[in-house]
Structure formats: C-alpha cells, structure tokens
Design an enzyme around this catalytic site. Structure first.
Site, PDB file in Angstrom:
ATOM      1  N   GLU A 226      25.208  62.856 -50.040  1.00 49.71           N
ATOM      2  CA  GLU A 226      24.037  62.745 -50.922  1.00 49.71           C
ATOM      3  C   GLU A 226      23.830  64.069 -51.693  1.00 49.71           C
ATOM      4  O   GLU A 226      24.057  65.149 -51.142  1.00 49.71           O
ATOM      5  CB  GLU A 226      22.810  62.469 -50.034  1.00 49.71           C
ATOM      6  CG  GLU A 226      21.499  62.307 -50.796  1.00 49.71           C
ATOM      7  CD  GLU A 226      20.294  62.079 -49.859  1.00 49.71           C
ATOM      8  OE1 GLU A 226      20.375  62.404 -48.649  1.00 49.71           O
ATOM      9  OE2 GLU A 226      19.273  61.585 -50.354  1.00 49.71           O
TER      10      GLU A 226
ATOM     11  N   LYS B 158      18.457  55.659 -55.008  1.00 49.75           N
ATOM     12  CA  LYS B 158      17.790  55.589 -53.695  1.00 49.75           C
ATOM     13  C   LYS B 158      16.447  54.873 -53.828  1.00 49.75           C
ATOM     14  O   LYS B 158      15.597  55.266 -54.647  1.00 49.75           O
ATOM     15  CB  LYS B 158      17.604  57.012 -53.178  1.00 49.75           C
ATOM     16  CG  LYS B 158      17.114  57.133 -51.754  1.00 49.75           C
ATOM     17  CD  LYS B 158      17.143  58.605 -51.347  1.00 49.75           C
ATOM     18  CE  LYS B 158      16.863  58.829 -49.884  1.00 49.75           C
ATOM     19  NZ  LYS B 158      17.036  60.250 -49.513  1.00 49.75           N
TER      20      LYS B 158
ATOM     21  N   CYS C 292      20.924  57.672 -47.368  1.00 51.33           N
ATOM     22  CA  CYS C 292      20.245  58.401 -46.303  1.00 51.33           C
ATOM     23  C   CYS C 292      19.035  57.644 -45.712  1.00 51.33           C
ATOM     24  O   CYS C 292      19.225  56.681 -44.975  1.00 51.33           O
ATOM     25  CB  CYS C 292      19.861  59.786 -46.839  1.00 51.33           C
ATOM     26  SG  CYS C 292      19.734  61.031 -45.523  1.00 51.33           S
TER      27      CYS C 292
HETATM   28  N1  LIG Z   1      17.775  62.882 -47.136  1.00 46.97           N
HETATM   29  C1  LIG Z   1      17.133  61.991 -46.423  1.00 46.97           C
HETATM   30  O1  LIG Z   1      16.804  60.911 -46.877  1.00 46.97           O
HETATM   31  C2  LIG Z   1      16.849  62.380 -44.998  1.00 46.97           C
HETATM   32  C3  LIG Z   1      16.327  61.236 -44.160  1.00 46.97           C
HETATM   33  C4  LIG Z   1      15.968  61.692 -42.794  1.00 46.97           C
HETATM   34  O2  LIG Z   1      16.166  62.831 -42.436  1.00 46.97           O
HETATM   35  C5  LIG Z   1      15.351  60.736 -41.865  1.00 46.97           C
HETATM   36  O3  LIG Z   1      15.025  61.168 -40.744  1.00 46.97           O
HETATM   37  O4  LIG Z   1      15.146  59.574 -42.231  1.00 46.97           O
END
Ligand SMILES: NC(=O)CCC(=O)C(=O)O
Length: 271
Positions: A43, A112, A146
């Site tokens: 990402e 996202k 993510c």
């Molecule tokens: N970059 C992110 O979206 C991190 C997501 C994350 O850390 C989580 O715990 O969910």
C-alpha cells in the site's frame, strides 16, 4: 497449472517517490529472476503515510504509477498488482491500487473503500465506492487495501462475484500483527479463495510495520510467510484448488441470504 506469485515486502522511504520507484524496480527485477508470474507491491508504496505532504507528493491521476506499472509489466511479461498510491484527482486524493496485465495495459484502478482513522486517512483522503474486481488471464481476482480486510461483507461481495484470488496490499502496523494474520486466514477460509497479502516492512515517524506478507490457500493453509524484514516472498498457487475446495464444502450454495436480510431488518442496531 501453477502460477508463481511474488510479494515485494519493501521498506518504504517516507515521502520519497523517486527513491521508492528505484528500489521497487530493483525488487521487480529480482522477482522476475525468481520466475514470478504475478508481482505485488504494498500500500502507498511511493509516498508511505506522509499524508500531510500529499499536495506536493501525490501522483496526478496516478499517471506516474501507471506508467511505471505498465512499463515493467510489458518489459518482463508479468502481471503486476502494483500496490496502491496516493492518486490526486479533482475530487481529492484517493488511496488507489493499480493493476497492469502482462501486455502493459492498466486493467484496474481500485480506491480503498474503508478509510483507517487511526492513521488519519479520513483527514487527507477520499474513499472509493467501486469494487476491486478484475481478471488476470482466466483467473478471477479481487484487490482490496489493508483496513478493507476488517469488513468481511465487502470481501464476501467480491467472492460472490467470482473472485478466486484476493490480493491485499497493506501498511499494517506491528502491534496488530495478530489481527493481520488471523483476518487474512479467515478471509481465505470463509471465501475459499487464495489470499495474497503484501505488507511493508520497516517504520515511519509514527508506526513500526509488521511485514509478515502472506500467501494462503483456499483451505486456509499458509503457503509462505515473510518475517519482519524487507524481502521477496514467493509461492506457487494452483487455481484448480479453489474449485476443488468449493465443491467439497459448498459454502456458497449453503448460504441463507434472505434469512440474513430479514434478521438484519428485524434486529438491526446502529452503533
Ligand atoms: N493502513 C491501514 O489501513 C492499516 C489498517 C490497520 O492497521 C488495522 O488495524 O486495521
């Protein structure tokens, strides 16, 4: 037929797209030497989470990232899930995944959908509203970013639309490594699909990242797992296994969606 996947678990230089492009290109060359068919980046791999400087460093319409992905995909004849980048649009900046096929065509941009407040995304980024579905040759794929993996209903939507291979690109911090591993295994098991999850290594001014990129099969078995250091994670996958698992335990046919909808209507509470 097996397909060799490579996750490039990079340590991303904070707010330095040029440096990150150089190291990504070297890593792609190494993965190609290892025989990779599909290569995956993490990402926000060009800027990292340098969100307060996005005015300066975000990529106009992601043109630079698209040119980079297209050039390398075509040069090496690889499919390239080229991570996500900060994409500057008239409506603001999005966290957008770029996918190029082996002919160098950009076949997917996915922004996202769920913004992660703990890392201030909601203050600097706009969320996407479209699914992450695409195909690589005959393989139906989905890509998410993510925090999106915490939303099983979003991933399920993609599996119900035919996705057999789920790509996850991430900058997931170390304190929640347990969540990362568990959520990814659960997404693979419940959707009976391959999960290829490419996280970053290293740290930035605000977070230490977990690494532990993972390639998981549709039974939930881990085919390959990185440690916390930068490196290239490789595994061979066989798409026929998805159909095999789905026929043995027919979760999709056994679903009761109408019951779920009725129950939600009757008992739904807002949080
Ligand atoms: N970059 C992110 O979206 C991190 C997501 C994350 O850390 C989580 O715990 O969910």
């Amino acid at each position: 037929m097996t397909i060799r996947i490579a996750c490039l678990q990079l340590d991303i230089a904070f707010g330095d797209p040029q440096k990150n492009e150089q190291q990504a290109e070297k890593a792609v060359e190494l993965a190609v030497k290892e025989g990779a068919d599909i290569i995956v980046l993490p990402e926000l791999w060009t800027t990292g989470y340098d969100l307060t400087r996005l005015d300066e460093i975000a990529d106009d319409n992601a043109e630079r990232a698209k040119t980079f992905a297209s050039r390398l995909a075509q040069t090496y004849g690889i499919h390239f899930v080229a991570g996500s980048v900060a994409k500057k649009t008239d409506a603001g900046v999005t966290n957008t995944m770029i996918v190029a096929n082996r002919n160098g065509q950009i076949i997917k941009e996915y922004s996202k959908v769920h913004l992660f407040q703990l890392m201030d995304e909601h203050l600097h980024l706009q969320s996407g509203n479209e699914p992450g579905l695409f195909s690589l040759d005959e393989l139906s794929c989905a890509g998410v970013i993510c925090y999106d993996i915490r939303f099983p209903e979003w991933i399920r939507t993609h599996a119900l639309s035919g996705a057999e291979l789920l790509f996850v690109v991430a900058e997931w911090p170390l304190p929640r490594l347990h969540h990362w591993r568990t959520l990814l295994m659960a997404r693979a098991i419940e959707n009976q699909c391959y999960v290829v999850a490419c996280n970053r290594a290293g740290s930035d001014p605000n977070n230490v990242f977990a690494g532990h990129s993972l390639i998981i099969d549709p039974w939930g078995e881990i085919l390959a797992e990185a440690d916390e250091d930068p490196g290239i994670l490789l595994a061979d996958i066989d798409p026929a296994l998805v159909r095999d698992v789905r026929s043995r335990i027919p979760v999709f046919a056994d679903r009761r969606p109408r019951l779920y909808e009725e129950t939600t209507k009757k008992f739904f509470k807002t949080y």
